[in-house]
Design an enzyme around this catalytic site. Structure first.
Site, PDB file in Angstrom:
ATOM      1  N   TRP A 336       0.734  -1.262   0.048  1.00 46.04           N
ATOM      2  CA  TRP A 336       0.266   0.076   0.052  1.00 46.04           C
ATOM      3  C   TRP A 336       0.794   1.166   0.076  1.00 46.04           C
ATOM      4  O   TRP A 336       0.332   2.519  -0.365  1.00 46.04           O
ATOM      5  CB  TRP A 336      -1.061  -0.066   1.100  1.00 46.04           C
ATOM      6  CG  TRP A 336      -0.426   0.340   2.711  1.00 46.04           C
ATOM      7  CD1 TRP A 336       0.716  -0.475   2.975  1.00 46.04           C
ATOM      8  CD2 TRP A 336      -0.875   1.227   3.638  1.00 46.04           C
ATOM      9  NE1 TRP A 336       1.057  -0.102   4.309  1.00 46.04           N
ATOM     10  CE2 TRP A 336      -0.021   1.008   4.515  1.00 46.04           C
ATOM     11  CE3 TRP A 336      -2.012   1.902   3.655  1.00 46.04           C
ATOM     12  CZ2 TRP A 336      -0.099   1.432   5.930  1.00 46.04           C
ATOM     13  CZ3 TRP A 336      -2.296   2.668   5.081  1.00 46.04           C
ATOM     14  CH2 TRP A 336      -1.085   2.477   6.022  1.00 46.04           C
ATOM     15  N   GLU A 475      -0.268  -3.807  12.503  1.00 47.05           N
ATOM     16  CA  GLU A 475      -0.209  -5.332  12.160  1.00 47.05           C
ATOM     17  C   GLU A 475       0.050  -5.925  13.519  1.00 47.05           C
ATOM     18  O   GLU A 475       0.435  -7.123  13.418  1.00 47.05           O
ATOM     19  CB  GLU A 475       0.888  -5.701  10.934  1.00 47.05           C
ATOM     20  CG  GLU A 475       0.370  -5.097   9.774  1.00 47.05           C
ATOM     21  CD  GLU A 475       1.651  -4.960   8.763  1.00 47.05           C
ATOM     22  OE1 GLU A 475       2.674  -4.973   9.217  1.00 47.05           O
ATOM     23  OE2 GLU A 475       1.303  -5.036   7.439  1.00 47.05           O
ATOM     24  N   LYS A 587       1.294  -0.567  16.049  1.00 46.92           N
ATOM     25  CA  LYS A 587       2.706  -0.579  15.296  1.00 46.92           C
ATOM     26  C   LYS A 587       2.648   0.749  14.597  1.00 46.92           C
ATOM     27  O   LYS A 587       3.822   1.073  14.489  1.00 46.92           O
ATOM     28  CB  LYS A 587       2.531  -1.740  14.299  1.00 46.92           C
ATOM     29  CG  LYS A 587       3.732  -1.778  13.388  1.00 46.92           C
ATOM     30  CD  LYS A 587       3.770  -2.986  12.700  1.00 46.92           C
ATOM     31  CE  LYS A 587       4.973  -2.968  11.691  1.00 46.92           C
ATOM     32  NZ  LYS A 587       4.918  -4.146  10.759  1.00 46.92           N
ATOM     33  N   GLN A 588       1.673   1.209  14.158  1.00 50.02           N
ATOM     34  CA  GLN A 588       1.549   2.240  13.240  1.00 50.02           C
ATOM     35  C   GLN A 588       0.379   3.343  13.194  1.00 50.02           C
ATOM     36  O   GLN A 588      -0.424   2.483  13.524  1.00 50.02           O
ATOM     37  CB  GLN A 588       2.151   2.026  12.048  1.00 50.02           C
ATOM     38  CG  GLN A 588       1.512   1.250  11.031  1.00 50.02           C
ATOM     39  CD  GLN A 588       2.102   1.236   9.648  1.00 50.02           C
ATOM     40  OE1 GLN A 588       2.288   2.057   9.026  1.00 50.02           O
ATOM     41  NE2 GLN A 588       1.891  -0.205   9.168  1.00 50.02           N
TER      42      GLN A 588
HETATM   43  C1  BGC Z   1       4.548  -2.315   7.429  1.00 52.17           C
HETATM   44  C2  BGC Z   1       3.471  -2.015   6.265  1.00 52.17           C
HETATM   45  C3  BGC Z   1       4.285  -1.632   4.912  1.00 52.17           C
HETATM   46  C4  BGC Z   1       5.217  -2.661   4.829  1.00 52.17           C
HETATM   47  C5  BGC Z   1       6.394  -2.171   3.805  1.00 52.17           C
HETATM   48  C6  BGC Z   1       5.342  -3.204   7.090  1.00 52.17           C
HETATM   49  O1  BGC Z   1       6.285  -3.418   8.176  1.00 52.17           O
HETATM   50  O2  BGC Z   1       3.751  -2.367   8.742  1.00 52.17           O
HETATM   51  O3  BGC Z   1       2.523  -0.940   6.426  1.00 52.17           O
HETATM   52  O4  BGC Z   1       3.539  -1.700   4.085  1.00 52.17           O
HETATM   53  O5  BGC Z   1       6.264  -2.869   5.974  1.00 52.17           O
HETATM   54  O6  BGC Z   1       7.029  -0.884   3.828  1.00 52.17           O
END
Ligand code: BGC
Length: 766
Positions: A336, A475, A587-588
């Site tokens: 994404w 996540e 996480k984010q």
């Molecule tokens: C993140 C995702 C992201 C991916 C690639 C993951 O650690 O949680 O949101 O798309 O890394 O950057």
């Protein structure tokens, strides 16, 4: 007349330090981060920024080199396709009287490497002393932004003292073992990927000149050529290697040959000049000037350098992986990150590149339909991790440091990707008004993703529709129900599907008939969509003014993250997976990502409330997190905080402090940095009728200037801390600029100067 290929000045980096990244000396501990930062790329070719001179043993410092779209399954990474590195075409091995020129890189009395971002190239300058020989060695490398098949390496050695026997070997080494090697003729090497059958051809033309005279190689072969000569003080030696690379289903050789002859005819000075012109055209559209904060200035140049390097407007069958073409993390997969963090940049400064990225999603729509069908839904569910075909490429498991096998569920459950792709399509449509794209490709994506969500959001007995068992941007919490981000993005996606249908019906009825037949859209189906959108659970608690991140989140264990300040590992490692799952540690940005993307879903003071609630719960375990926090904080007027997030985001790739960057630059975070500046501090928002501005420069930034494209126009914008916005329409028809809620007419040749507090004194300046 000089017989050197390129004048010495070509090796001189740009003066202004904000256009450069410099590395002085040699630090083995930082060499892999530096190789990521100093990578050069043009959206088709990429090569990491290691040194060119090898330590004697071949392959001791391979520069991983990449070609966009060169994916194959290798048996690694759980069997999913990964981007395979091609041969390092920069390797040079030198021996002086039998001694390796670079025995230990740390021994060089001086070594300086520069990423010249303005000119899009890496330069180095070094004094070497080996035995009785002292030489100044300068190098240049680039992958052409004018002719993407071409790479160029130049080395100039000025022999200062000593008369020695020198042996120089230029080789092509280090291709991934998944590439089956097939040599055909001198100067040409061919490989084919074992399973996906993609052919890669590299042709090279290495040449050496001594004091202006071309020197014949002692041996010449497809993979290595060798020269030997005796030095003398004052001697000037130039090595030049032009490479051309072609990727094709077949006959890559012919394509590589013709690119190479083109480039050889042009010669190195011409190639450098064309490349610099192409870069200055990119910078003319995408440079952001910041006065008052040189670190921010350099960080934004670095971000735009990698963003401009990552895209290729002429290839609609590839997209940008999470590390661009600068490293192998995440196997080159597309997430994404592309639609949410990169596309804003491309829509605003390089719409042709944005279109190509979205066409990649169009070309992989069939795979998204397959995925939805396989999991029992209708429409299109895009791959969380996408490679060449668009089939799901998320590895099914990973091995934890304690050697436990951990299942990876994102490939089936992180479904917001479909809405993110739709969001990208709509953003592009708003920013460009590209009717051909919407009619022929974009509308189909919007309809098919909307249809997925309608089938996915199942009505409960009370009539509310829930989306169960997903993973949101955070996540750390898997298999959750009613993730506010997913649900609201899904609802938004369904509404855009409805809007796309009515646009087609009214503007292009023939296309609508054709497409609705093709998709089997039944009469009344679109009406059902409206009902579905209206009844999707949002998780909004009106009393608190908060969205609940997912059902049950408010009941989880709160953790005071300030007690863990200074930690060097992510919070899920500190607390362990299980406790993290049971906690409110995020996480984010998740609800805050929603606030960044759909601010209208936050009425009254809901934006502020959600920010104050969720910000302290975020562990920033993803490099994407701080950028969205910065953007949101800037929009909420918390400019100090936003600036702090801005610098934290910049540090991800520019300091060796936070995330490991050996596996490539975090291109999503770099896009996010640009978003914080443009959509945050400059307060730019794109609409169908106007571009809006609500600038709030952070402390220290006395001026910010940039250009934007919007629906065939180009606007130059300048914001001064003294609270003045100046807009100049440089190209395209008259338009409306909305400044702090007021609509102003912007005409060519008639710049607008707008005081930002109290709009009464708007002036047209001729
Ligand atoms: C993140 C995702 C992201 C991916 C690639 C993951 O650690 O949680 O949101 O798309 O890394 O950057």
């Amino acid at each position: 007349m000089s017989r050197v290929w390129v004048p010495e000045v070509v090796f001189t980096p740009t003066d202004d330090p904000t256009w450069r990244l410099s590395q002085v000396g040699y630090d083995p501990l930082r060499k892999s981060s530096q190789a990521s930062r100093f990578a050069v790329s043009n959206g088709f070719l990429g090569i990491r920024g290691e040194r060119s001179f090898t330590r004697g043993r071949r392959g001791a410092f391979p520069n991983a080199a990449y070609v966009a779209g060169l994916f194959d399954r290798t048996g690694e990474a759980g069997g999913v396709p990964v981007l395979l590195p091609i041969a390092d075409w920069l390797q040079v091995h030198l021996q002086i009287d039998g001694v390796g020129f670079v025995e230990d890189p740390a021994d060089a009395p001086s070594h300086r490497m520069e990423l010249d971002m303005r000119r899009g190239m890496v330069l180095s300058d070094c004094i070497h002393v080996v035995g009785g020989l002292r030489a100044r060695t300068r190098t240049l490398r680039l992958v052409s932004l004018r002719d993407r098949a071409i790479g160029l390496q130049l080395i100039r050695m000025d022999m200062l003292d000593g008369a020695q026997e020198v042996f120089l070997e230029a080789s092509l080494d280090g291709a991934h073992h998944g590439l089956v090697h097939r040599v055909t003729e001198p100067g040409l090497t061919l490989w084919r990927t074992r399973r996906s059958g993609i052919e890669i051809a590299i042709t090279t033309a290495p040449t050496l000149k001594i004091d202006g005279w071309t020197s014949a190689p002692r041996t010449i072969g497809p993979l290595r050529s060798v020269w030997a000569w005796k030095t003398q003080p004052g001697q000037v030696v130039e090595f030049q290697r032009i490479v051309s690379v072609a990727r094709a289903g077949d006959d890559a050789a012919a394509a590589a040959h013709s690119a190479l002859s083109r480039a050889v005819r042009r010669g190195p000075a011409g190639l450098v000049a064309d490349h610099e012109t192409a870069w200055s055209e990119r910078w003319a559209c995408s440079a952001i000037e910041i006065d008052g904060d040189p670190a921010a200035q350099r960080a934004l140049r670095f971000a735009a350098y990698h963003l401009n390097s990552a895209a290729n407007p002429s290839d609609a069958h590839v997209s940008i992986g999470a590390r661009g073409l600068t490293g192998s993390d995440y196997g080159g997969h597309v997430f994404w990150d592309t639609e949410i963090f990169l596309l804003p940049f491309y829509c605003a400064v390089w719409p042709e590149a944005a279109r190509a990225l979205l066409m990649y999603r169009f070309h992989t729509l069939e795979a998204a339909r397959r995925k939805a069908a396989r999991l029992g839904w209708r429409g299109a569910l895009y791959a969380w991790e996408s490679a060449d075909t668009g089939d799901e490429a998320a590895p099914p498991f990973s091995i934890a440091p304690d050697r436990q096998v951990l299942g990876i569920l994102t490939g089936t459950r992180e479904q917001h990707i479909s809405a993110d792709v739709a969001y990208g399509v709509w953003r592009y449509w708003i920013a460009t008004g590209d009717e051909g794209f919407l009619r022929e490709a974009g509308a189909e994506i919007l309809l098919e993703t909307a249809r997925f969500w309608v089938s996915r959001a199942v009505p409960e007995p009370d009539g509310r529709r829930q989306i169960r068992n997903v993973i949101g941007p955070d996540e750390y919490h898997e298999g959750i129900d009613d993730n506010a981000f997913t649900n609201l993005m899904a609802r938004w996606n369904i509404y855009r599907g409805i809007e796309a249908a009515s646009l087609l019906q009214s503007r292009w009825p023939r296309r609508w008939t054709e497409l609705s037949d093709q998709l089997g859209l039944e009469a009344g189906e679109i009406d059902q969509w409206r009902i579905a959108a209206e009844t999707i659970e949002t998780g909004f608690d009106p009393g608190a003014g908060l969205y609940e991140q997912f059902a049950g989140f408010f009941d989880l264990e709160p953790i005071d993250l300030s007690r863990y300040a200074g930690r060097s590992v992510p919070m899920d490692i500190v607390l362990g997976r299980e406790r993290t799952r049971r906690s409110q540690v995020i996480k984010q940005a998740d609800v805050l990502a929603l606030l960044a993307l759909l601010p209208d879903a936050f009425v009254e003071d809901a934006g502020k409330r959600n920010f104050s609630y969720y910000e302290p719960r975020c562990g920033h375990g993803s490099s994407l997190s701080t950028a969205l926090h910065g953007l949101v904080a800037a929009r909420l007027g918390e400019t100090d905080k936003a600036l702090d997030y801005f610098h934290r985001t910049a540090a991800i790739d520019l300091a060796d402090a936070a995330a490991a960057i050996g596996g490539g630059v975090h291109i999503g975070a770099l896009g996010g940095l640009w978003m914080t500046a443009i959509h945050g501090f400059a307060g730019v928002a794109y609409g169908e009728e106007a571009i809006s501005f609500a600038p709030r420069l952070p402390p220290g930034w006395t001026r910010m200037a940039f250009r934007l494209q919007w629906r065939g126009r180009q606007v130059r914008c300048e914001i001064e801390q003294t609270n003045r916005l100046t807009l100049v329409l440089e190209r395209g028809a008259s338009m409306t600029a909305r400044v702090e809620e007021r609509d102003l007419a912007l005409d060519t040749g008639c710049p607008l100067e707008v005081p930002l507090d109290g709009l009464s004194a708007v002036k047209s300046v001729n």
